[in-house]
Design an enzyme around this catalytic site. Structure first.
Site, PDB file in Angstrom:
ATOM      1  N   GLU A 156       9.108  21.613 -29.570  1.00 32.87           N
ATOM      2  CA  GLU A 156       8.977  20.654 -28.379  1.00 32.87           C
ATOM      3  C   GLU A 156       9.767  21.153 -27.262  1.00 32.87           C
ATOM      4  O   GLU A 156      10.920  21.286 -27.308  1.00 32.87           O
ATOM      5  CB  GLU A 156       9.015  19.112 -28.740  1.00 32.87           C
ATOM      6  CG  GLU A 156       7.957  18.463 -29.575  1.00 32.87           C
ATOM      7  CD  GLU A 156       8.477  17.450 -30.451  1.00 32.87           C
ATOM      8  OE1 GLU A 156       9.867  17.329 -30.460  1.00 32.87           O
ATOM      9  OE2 GLU A 156       7.525  16.885 -31.189  1.00 32.87           O
ATOM     10  N   GLY A 157       9.188  21.638 -26.250  1.00 35.24           N
ATOM     11  CA  GLY A 157       9.991  22.205 -25.194  1.00 35.24           C
ATOM     12  C   GLY A 157      10.380  21.077 -24.115  1.00 35.24           C
ATOM     13  O   GLY A 157       9.852  19.927 -24.217  1.00 35.24           O
ATOM     14  N   ASP A 201      17.321  26.580 -15.736  1.00 37.15           N
ATOM     15  CA  ASP A 201      17.679  25.802 -16.914  1.00 37.15           C
ATOM     16  C   ASP A 201      18.064  26.703 -18.107  1.00 37.15           C
ATOM     17  O   ASP A 201      17.604  26.531 -19.285  1.00 37.15           O
ATOM     18  CB  ASP A 201      16.368  25.091 -16.973  1.00 37.15           C
ATOM     19  CG  ASP A 201      16.595  23.832 -18.275  1.00 37.15           C
ATOM     20  OD1 ASP A 201      17.732  23.374 -18.179  1.00 37.15           O
ATOM     21  OD2 ASP A 201      15.473  23.430 -18.811  1.00 37.15           O
ATOM     22  N   GLY A 227       6.731  19.831 -23.046  1.00 34.10           N
ATOM     23  CA  GLY A 227       5.532  19.435 -23.763  1.00 34.10           C
ATOM     24  C   GLY A 227       5.549  20.110 -24.957  1.00 34.10           C
ATOM     25  O   GLY A 227       6.643  20.899 -25.649  1.00 34.10           O
TER      26      GLY A 227
END
Length: 297
Positions: A12-13, A128, A16
């Site tokens: 799960e990134g 990020d 999504g």
């Protein structure tokens, strides 16, 4: 989507679910990221589609390549090359009391910097970076994943599973609410990852924005206008912050030699204008004894 079959869910990134998939005709194994957007009703914003389309042009040995952008039922799927392991899983797999070989730390850092320099030269920021989106293969290559997604979709405060997006790798200018920031934000993140490559532990592991800032301040000293011009006018800077004195990085990062610590300190300079650039970092003496094969990549 009819060209691909889903094999299994692999994680799960930030945006999504991620599936392992296969191209039906070529048999190529891929990672399929299903992007879950905040406003499901309106579908995918055209700005996001434009941004993402540009990312297909980012071709580099240290960047996970985006191969396809597909729509299905107003859902966006991004098809990436598949790598089976991320850096966080790899670090977690190293037995207690053992550390990553110093030559591998150096090789990984060099490759991460090559990837970032390539993207920065094309005016793409990551924003990020963290061990979870650095992917590795069994040949010693490391690649940066999820490039440019922050600009296309924004960085959510929480992952859709309600897990809080990590702050550990976030630069002080972002944490202090700077409206204008640039490529140095990625260099800061890479610095914190460099320390983690050496020690297996996150350098600054805060559990809120203020805790994150204070952990940085305790290690590097509380910044002021003297060391970082105009920091005191940033949106979230408070004159009431405790005034910590700068400590020594060497006490936090035990497994780096003198050159390694020097490079790390230059990546963790408060003032973004003085922080080392990716290009300059690649020419730092720390890399003098790096295998020439890696430098040619």
């Amino acid at each position: 989507m009819e060209d691909y079959t889903k094999i299994e869910k692999i994680g799960e990134g930030t945006y999504g679910v991620v599936y392992k998939g296969r191209h039906k005709t070529t048999g190529q194994v891929v990672a399929m990221k299903k992007i879950r957007l905040e406003s499901e009703e309106e579908g995918v914003p055209s700005t996001a589609i434009r941004e993402i389309s540009l990312l297909k042009e980012l071709r580099h040995p240290n960047i996970v390549s985006l191969q396809d952008v597909l729509m299905q039922d107003s859902r966006l799927y991004l098809i990436f090359e598949f790598l089976s392991m991320d850096l966080k899983k790899y670090l977690d797999s190293i037995p207690p009391g053992q550390f990553m070989d110093s030559s591998l730390v150096k090789s990984y850092l060099y490759q991460i910097l090559q990837g970032i320099v390539f993207c920065h030269s094309r005016r793409v920021l990551h924003r990020d970076l963290k061990p979870q989106n650095l992917l590795i293969d069994d040949k010693g290559t490391i690649k940066l994943a999820d490039f440019g997604l922050a600009r296309a979709f924004g960085i959510p405060i929480r992952v859709y599973t309600h897990e809080v997006v990590t702050l550990w790798y976030r630069s002080p200018e972002v944490l202090l609410g700077s409206a204008r920031y640039s490529t140095p934000v990625d260099i800061w993140s890479i610095g914190t990852i460099f320390a983690e490559l050496a020690t297996k532990k996150p350098l600054f592991h805060g559990d809120s924005e203020i805790d994150q800032l204070f952990r940085i301040f305790r290690a590097l000293g509380t910044p002021n206008n003297e060391v970082w011009p105009e920091v005191e006018s940033l949106q979230d800077y408070k004159s009431t912050f405790p005034k910590w004195k700068p400590g020594s990085l060497a006490s936090h990062v035990k497994n780096l030699d003198e050159n390694g610590l020097d490079l790390l300190s230059k990546m963790l300079i408060y003032d973004p204008a003085k922080r080392i650039s990716g290009k300059m970092a690649l020419n730092h003496p720390y890399f003098n004894d790096l295998d020439s094969q890696i430098k040619k990549m």
